[in-house]
Design a protein around this motif. Structure first.
Motif, PDB file in Angstrom:
ATOM      1  N   UNK A  44      -7.440  -3.929   3.067  1.00  0.00           N
ATOM      2  CA  UNK A  44      -6.802  -2.906   3.903  1.00  0.00           C
ATOM      3  C   UNK A  44      -6.947  -1.525   3.280  1.00  0.00           C
ATOM      4  N   UNK A  45      -6.764  -1.425   1.980  1.00  0.00           N
ATOM      5  CA  UNK A  45      -6.912  -0.136   1.298  1.00  0.00           C
ATOM      6  C   UNK A  45      -8.342   0.376   1.424  1.00  0.00           C
ATOM      7  N   UNK A  82       0.830  -1.207   0.000  1.00  0.00           N
ATOM      8  CA  UNK A  82       0.000   0.000   0.000  1.00  0.00           C
ATOM      9  C   UNK A  82       0.867   1.261   0.000  1.00  0.00           C
ATOM     10  N   UNK A  83       0.341   2.325  -0.567  1.00  0.00           N
ATOM     11  CA  UNK A  83       0.944   3.648  -0.441  1.00  0.00           C
ATOM     12  C   UNK A  83       2.055   3.974  -1.417  1.00  0.00           C
ATOM     13  N   UNK A  84       2.357   3.060  -2.339  1.00  0.00           N
ATOM     14  CA  UNK A  84       3.489   3.299  -3.246  1.00  0.00           C
ATOM     15  C   UNK A  84       3.296   4.554  -4.088  1.00  0.00           C
ATOM     16  N   UNK A  85       2.132   4.674  -4.707  1.00  0.00           N
ATOM     17  CA  UNK A  85       1.919   5.776  -5.642  1.00  0.00           C
ATOM     18  C   UNK A  85       1.957   7.122  -4.932  1.00  0.00           C
ATOM     19  N   UNK A  87     -13.553 -13.496   3.545  1.00  0.00           N
ATOM     20  CA  UNK A  87     -13.826 -13.360   4.974  1.00  0.00           C
ATOM     21  C   UNK A  87     -13.383 -12.014   5.535  1.00  0.00           C
ATOM     22  N   UNK A  88     -12.447 -11.353   4.860  1.00  0.00           N
ATOM     23  CA  UNK A  88     -11.942 -10.063   5.341  1.00  0.00           C
ATOM     24  C   UNK A  88     -12.700  -8.880   4.761  1.00  0.00           C
ATOM     25  N   UNK A  89     -13.367  -9.095   3.643  1.00  0.00           N
ATOM     26  CA  UNK A  89     -13.898  -7.966   2.888  1.00  0.00           C
ATOM     27  C   UNK A  89     -15.002  -7.230   3.631  1.00  0.00           C
TER      28      UNK A  89
END
Length: 465
Positions: free
Chosen positions: A338-339, A100-103, A374-376
């Motif tokens: 997570x995003x 996450x967060x690269x851009x 299950x996480x969504x």
């Protein structure tokens, strides 16, 4: 690939290309560059023969143009190979990697180096609004590149970032992703350990200490490691984060924005209170990574602080597209649970008195599968209303591997959430939104693709209602 086309053109090369589906913002960027792009893959597109063919990582054997390149012995490269050969060799390579967060982090670094007069080259995956393009050739000593762990090409199954020769490596977080090529988190961690292992002893690794996976992959590094994060342990420690509206500040931006402010300590010594115009805890982490990497490359503190304040964000990363009837429409690239969770948390902080709609298209290779089923549901809990579109390209996956949207909806309802799916697709989603939206509502449209231009169609309807 569009960014590479821009870099090549800026360096004096004639570029043409082929693709199956193009949509904004990249299609617009290519038009503005006057790069000729053919719709579809045909051998005629390679006549007369180019000096070199650059083959993207979604191209597989059997692709008409790839087969023609091989049959006719046309010189070819992968995108990362060519970036390394033409733009990174001889430069100080600043590589931004992680799930996450690269851009955003790479875009922040490009803007900081620009404000410092370094004329760094850069190539990032989104469009930084300060530049309105995601590439720059650059005459300076540094080149900033967003590096990911996805495979390079059909002829090179290693991660793209292994080509980028990092001297400064920024690591934001590592989670399981890219379920189409990685079977487990351990496989991903192995690739990041290999990345860490090619940073030279004279280099630096700036990494988020909140991720136990990051701590694992840098454990045996030969390079200097500088950690960042909240809490007492990191080398760069974040504290006292808060959101303040422009009404609270005499010198606030004319845009009337809300600021996210935070204190930063270096080795327990107070450094400065920073502020950024992009929301959320995750963006404070992104900003801190950029601060640490910039100061480590001898950019002065005042320049870094000014650049952060004047950073306008990146297209498709919590991008406010428009407001009609006091209804705000936001576009976001969310590609992972997570995003999604962090985006909705940032929305809750920034629009604390609004009803928040999350409109989501399962489109990435990972989210189209049931690996995150299950996480969504838990990732949407900060929203008030949730609409989930049918799985994009569902027919490409066997039912046993495919995300079951109905199961996610049922779980959300069990948690007391108003949630539905729309079998009618974008037209049905727009109809529901137009009927039910009220003043001050915030609609966050999340997809890593075009989502059939949902936000554009919604704004058009709102403007005529």
């Amino acid at each position: 690939m569009a960014a590479l086309a821009g870099l090549l053109k800026e360096s004096g090369v004639r570029v043409t290309g082929s693709d199956a589906k193009l949509y904004p913002p990249m299609s617009t960027i290519l038009e503005e560059m006057s790069v000729e792009v053919k719709n579809g893959f045909r051998t005629e597109n390679l006549k007369p023969h180019p000096d070199m063919a650059v083959i993207g990582n979604i191209v597989k054997r059997g692709n008409e143009e790839a087969e023609y390149v091989l049959d006719n012995r046309i010189e070819y490269r992968s995108m990362p190979e060519l970036i390394k050969e033409r733009f990174l060799r001889g430069k100080h390579s600043v590589v931004v990697a992680g799930t996450h967060g690269k851009t955003t982090t790479a875009s922040l670094l490009a803007w900081i180096f620009h404000r410092a007069g370094r004329d760094a080259g850069f190539l990032v995956g989104g469009i930084p609004k300060n530049f309105m393009k995601n590439y720059h050739f650059g005459s300076g000593d540094h080149f900033i590149v967003e590096g990911d762990e996805y495979e390079t090409a059909f002829f090179d199954k290693g991660p793209k970032f292994m080509h980028y020769m990092p001297h400064t490596l920024v690591l934001g977080s590592i989670e399981y992703d890219h379920a189409d090529i990685f079977k487990s988190l351990d496989e991903i961690l192995l690739q990041f350990k290999r990345l860490v292992n090619i940073v030279p002893r004279s280099g630096r690794i700036v990494c988020c200490w909140e991720s136990k996976n990051i701590r694992e992959v840098v454990h045996n590094s030969f390079s200097r490691v500088e950690s960042f994060g909240f809490g007492p342990d990191p080398f760069w420690r974040i504290s006292s984060m808060e959101t303040t509206s422009s009404k609270d500040r005499k010198n606030a931006s004319e845009r009337g924005s809300q600021w996210t402010e935070f204190d930063l300590y270096r080795e327990s010594r107070f450094l400065k209170r920073f502020r950024i115009n992009i929301p959320g805890r995750f963006n404070v982490l992104n900003a801190t990574a950029a601060i640490a990497a910039s100061l480590g490359n001898s950019i002065d503190l005042d320049t870094v602080s000014e650049a952060l304040e004047s950073f306008e964000g990146t297209k498709r990363r919590f991008e406010v597209i428009g407001t009609y009837r006091d209804i705000t429409v936001i576009d976001d690239f969310a590609h992972h649970p997570t995003a999604i969770r962090e985006t909705l948390q940032a929305a809750r902080e920034r629009y604390s008195c609004s009803r928040i709609w999350a409109v989501f298209e399962p489109r990435s290779w990972s989210l189209r599968r049931n690996v995150f089923e299950n996480d969504l549901a838990a990732s949407f809990l900060m929203a008030d209303e949730i609409i989930i579109a049918p799985v994009y390209g569902a027919e490409q996956l066997p039912a046993s591997e495919r995300l079951n949207v109905d199961n996610v909806i049922k779980e959300l309802r069990r948690n007391g959430k108003s949630a539905c799916t729309m079998k009618e697709g974008v037209d049905g989603i727009i109809k529901k939104l137009i009927e039910e939206l009220d003043e001050r509502d915030v609609v966050i449209i999340m997809s890593n693709g075009s989502f059939d231009n949902l936000y554009g169609k919604l704004l058009d309807k709102l403007s005529r209602t």
